[in-house]
Design an enzyme around this catalytic site. Structure first.
Site, PDB file in Angstrom:
ATOM      1  N   LYS A 147      47.191  46.788  24.554  1.00 40.25           N
ATOM      2  CA  LYS A 147      45.805  47.210  24.728  1.00 40.25           C
ATOM      3  C   LYS A 147      44.902  46.032  24.384  1.00 40.25           C
ATOM      4  O   LYS A 147      44.900  45.535  23.256  1.00 40.25           O
ATOM      5  CB  LYS A 147      45.479  48.402  23.837  1.00 40.25           C
ATOM      6  CG  LYS A 147      44.036  48.906  24.010  1.00 40.25           C
ATOM      7  CD  LYS A 147      43.774  50.125  23.155  1.00 40.25           C
ATOM      8  CE  LYS A 147      42.361  50.636  23.312  1.00 40.25           C
ATOM      9  NZ  LYS A 147      42.097  51.824  22.488  1.00 40.25           N
ATOM     10  N   ARG A 190      33.367  54.571  25.821  1.00 39.04           N
ATOM     11  CA  ARG A 190      32.750  54.671  24.491  1.00 39.04           C
ATOM     12  C   ARG A 190      31.467  55.480  24.542  1.00 39.04           C
ATOM     13  O   ARG A 190      31.132  56.182  23.576  1.00 39.04           O
ATOM     14  CB  ARG A 190      32.517  53.263  23.926  1.00 39.04           C
ATOM     15  CG  ARG A 190      33.833  52.565  23.577  1.00 39.04           C
ATOM     16  CD  ARG A 190      33.658  51.110  23.199  1.00 39.04           C
ATOM     17  NE  ARG A 190      34.953  50.497  22.933  1.00 39.04           N
ATOM     18  CZ  ARG A 190      35.159  49.183  22.803  1.00 39.04           C
ATOM     19  NH1 ARG A 190      34.127  48.349  22.924  1.00 39.04           N
ATOM     20  NH2 ARG A 190      36.376  48.715  22.582  1.00 39.04           N
ATOM     21  N   LYS A 204      36.294  44.925  18.530  1.00 39.81           N
ATOM     22  CA  LYS A 204      37.625  45.318  18.068  1.00 39.81           C
ATOM     23  C   LYS A 204      38.638  44.191  18.237  1.00 39.81           C
ATOM     24  O   LYS A 204      39.841  44.429  18.354  1.00 39.81           O
ATOM     25  CB  LYS A 204      38.068  46.581  18.813  1.00 39.81           C
ATOM     26  CG  LYS A 204      37.081  47.738  18.656  1.00 39.81           C
ATOM     27  CD  LYS A 204      37.614  49.041  19.241  1.00 39.81           C
ATOM     28  CE  LYS A 204      36.629  50.183  18.998  1.00 39.81           C
ATOM     29  NZ  LYS A 204      37.158  51.497  19.427  1.00 39.81           N
ATOM     30  N   GLU A 261      54.555  42.726  21.665  1.00 42.74           N
ATOM     31  CA  GLU A 261      54.045  44.023  21.211  1.00 42.74           C
ATOM     32  C   GLU A 261      54.888  45.172  21.768  1.00 42.74           C
ATOM     33  O   GLU A 261      55.210  46.131  21.056  1.00 42.74           O
ATOM     34  CB  GLU A 261      52.578  44.189  21.642  1.00 42.74           C
ATOM     35  CG  GLU A 261      51.587  43.315  20.889  1.00 42.74           C
ATOM     36  CD  GLU A 261      51.219  43.908  19.537  1.00 42.74           C
ATOM     37  OE1 GLU A 261      51.846  44.902  19.113  1.00 42.74           O
ATOM     38  OE2 GLU A 261      50.295  43.374  18.902  1.00 42.74           O
ATOM     39  N   LYS A 268      46.712  48.530  28.980  1.00 41.19           N
ATOM     40  CA  LYS A 268      45.308  48.938  29.132  1.00 41.19           C
ATOM     41  C   LYS A 268      44.401  47.733  28.884  1.00 41.19           C
ATOM     42  O   LYS A 268      44.585  47.036  27.881  1.00 41.19           O
ATOM     43  CB  LYS A 268      44.992  50.057  28.130  1.00 41.19           C
ATOM     44  CG  LYS A 268      43.581  50.621  28.239  1.00 41.19           C
ATOM     45  CD  LYS A 268      43.343  51.715  27.195  1.00 41.19           C
ATOM     46  CE  LYS A 268      41.940  52.267  27.314  1.00 41.19           C
ATOM     47  NZ  LYS A 268      41.636  53.283  26.284  1.00 41.19           N
ATOM     48  N   SER A 317      37.627  53.319  32.189  1.00 38.90           N
ATOM     49  CA  SER A 317      36.311  53.797  32.604  1.00 38.90           C
ATOM     50  C   SER A 317      35.515  52.760  33.375  1.00 38.90           C
ATOM     51  O   SER A 317      34.827  53.098  34.347  1.00 38.90           O
ATOM     52  CB  SER A 317      35.520  54.245  31.370  1.00 38.90           C
ATOM     53  OG  SER A 317      35.388  53.169  30.437  1.00 38.90           O
ATOM     54  N   TYR A 345      40.765  58.603  36.051  1.00 36.20           N
ATOM     55  CA  TYR A 345      39.741  59.629  36.242  1.00 36.20           C
ATOM     56  C   TYR A 345      39.687  60.079  37.706  1.00 36.20           C
ATOM     57  O   TYR A 345      39.014  61.064  38.024  1.00 36.20           O
ATOM     58  CB  TYR A 345      38.383  59.101  35.782  1.00 36.20           C
ATOM     59  CG  TYR A 345      38.420  58.629  34.348  1.00 36.20           C
ATOM     60  CD1 TYR A 345      38.343  59.531  33.292  1.00 36.20           C
ATOM     61  CD2 TYR A 345      38.591  57.276  34.035  1.00 36.20           C
ATOM     62  CE1 TYR A 345      38.419  59.110  31.975  1.00 36.20           C
ATOM     63  CE2 TYR A 345      38.664  56.845  32.720  1.00 36.20           C
ATOM     64  CZ  TYR A 345      38.586  57.762  31.698  1.00 36.20           C
ATOM     65  OH  TYR A 345      38.673  57.346  30.384  1.00 36.20           O
TER      66      TYR A 345
END
Length: 335
Positions: free
Chosen positions: A202, A212, A226, A242, A257, A283, A322
């Protein structure tokens, strides 16, 4: 790789001449069972809130969510992914509401599994919807995100969700060691059938903005970022490390992602590990395609389906998108 004879003995266009031949030799296909529908759920009754930055996406209370779940079942979409919109009064520095057995997420999970037992339910394991500061973890006095203390809370959150009946927990926080801690906690409670889909790669991406807004963490996060726990967009080898760590700790499935800007990562992960691999068409990706289509710059349905097929071609077994309902409707219409 086999080298074909030169032209004119080889005429690749022969295999493109007509529809039946194109269909016969097509290498990758999209099916509704490759789709996962992310939804935003909020407390209350008869609540419907449009997400301004995501045309066609709404925040829904449970009663308004149920018809979407029914349509997923009807269309053959196997999984719905829940993302909670938490009341500001319940947000705290430590995100304690995330581990409330009577909270929004466990309540919705129980009802969905009761009404639609055949529909898979996936839940996000992360603290950002529940924290007053919008970060995915607990903070030290300097504002740095604490790893091990956060992992302890995430394990509690995952157990609460699993005990409510969720099928797949999906840790999206990017803390070190959280997959192992969650797997150990689930095993200790006898929750041996709960699957873990790890957000293994991610990235600290600029494509998350509309999400968000949708869950209400953007205002809390403010100008913070982040980057101290999500991955650097410039890194590729790190993604493989990872993924390897998460699989070693007990992940059943892994995720990349965002999606389309990171198709190279999807391909590398699939080639290296040959495990169930998913991607999240986030998104920002959705909003871009919607905006371009609304302006008449792109054909909405054509780019939707092409973008989803690209994930399959890159090696993704499934896509969180979505567009899931619209895409599944298109696939049904195509027969």
């Amino acid at each position: 790789m086999h080298t074909p004879p030169p032209y004119p003995a080889s005429r690749p266009r022969r295999l493109r001449r007509d529809e039946f031949t194109r269909a016969m030799v097509r290498e990758h296909r999209l099916h509704p069972n490759n789709l996962i529908l992310p939804v935003f759920v909020l407390a209350g009754q008869n609540q419907v809130q449009d997400v301004a930055s995501m045309p066609g996406v709404q925040r829904l209370s449970l009663d308004r969510l149920l018809p979407l779940a029914e349509e997923c079942v009807s269309l053959g979409i196997p999984v719905m992914a829940l993302f909670p919109v938490i009341d500001k009064a319940l947000k705290t520095d430590d995100g304690r509401e995330a581990a409330n057995p009577e909270g929004l997420v466990p309540t919705v999970v129980r009802e969905l599994k009761k009404r639609f037992p055949e529909l898979g339910v996936l839940t996000d394991v992360a603290l950002d919807p529940f924290t007053s500061h919008g970060q995915d973890g607990l903070l030290d006095p300097t504002g740095y995100i604490l790893n091990d203390e956060t992992v302890a809370v995430l394990a509690q959150q995952a157990v609460v969700q699993a005990e409510a009946g969720v099928d797949i927990v999906a840790p999206s926080d990017m803390m070190d060691g959280r997959i192992g801690a969650i797997r150990t906690a689930l095993e200790a409670r006898g929750l041996v059938h709960t699957k873990i889909m790890a957000y293994s790669a991610k990235y600290a991406s600029a494509f998350y903005g509309p999400f968000r807004d949708a869950v209400g963490s953007a205002a809390n996060l403010g100008k913070s970022n982040k980057k101290v726990y999500q991955m650097d967009p410039g890194n590729s080898d790190e993604a493989l490390r990872e993924v390897a760590l998460d699989l070693a700790e007990g992940a059943d499935m892994v995720m990349v992602k965002p999606g389309m800007p990171y198709l190279d990562i999807v391909r590398r992960v699939k080639d290296e590990f040959r495990v169930p691999t998913f991607a999240y068409q986030v998104s920002g990706e959705y909003a871009m395609l919607k905006a371009a289509a609304a302006n008449g710059w792109l054909d909405h349905d054509a780019v939707m389906m092409e973008s989803l097929l690209a994930f399959r071609r890159a090696g993704a077994d499934g896509v969180l998108t979505y567009f899931a309902l619209d895409a599944a409707r298109q696939l049904r219409a195509q027969g």
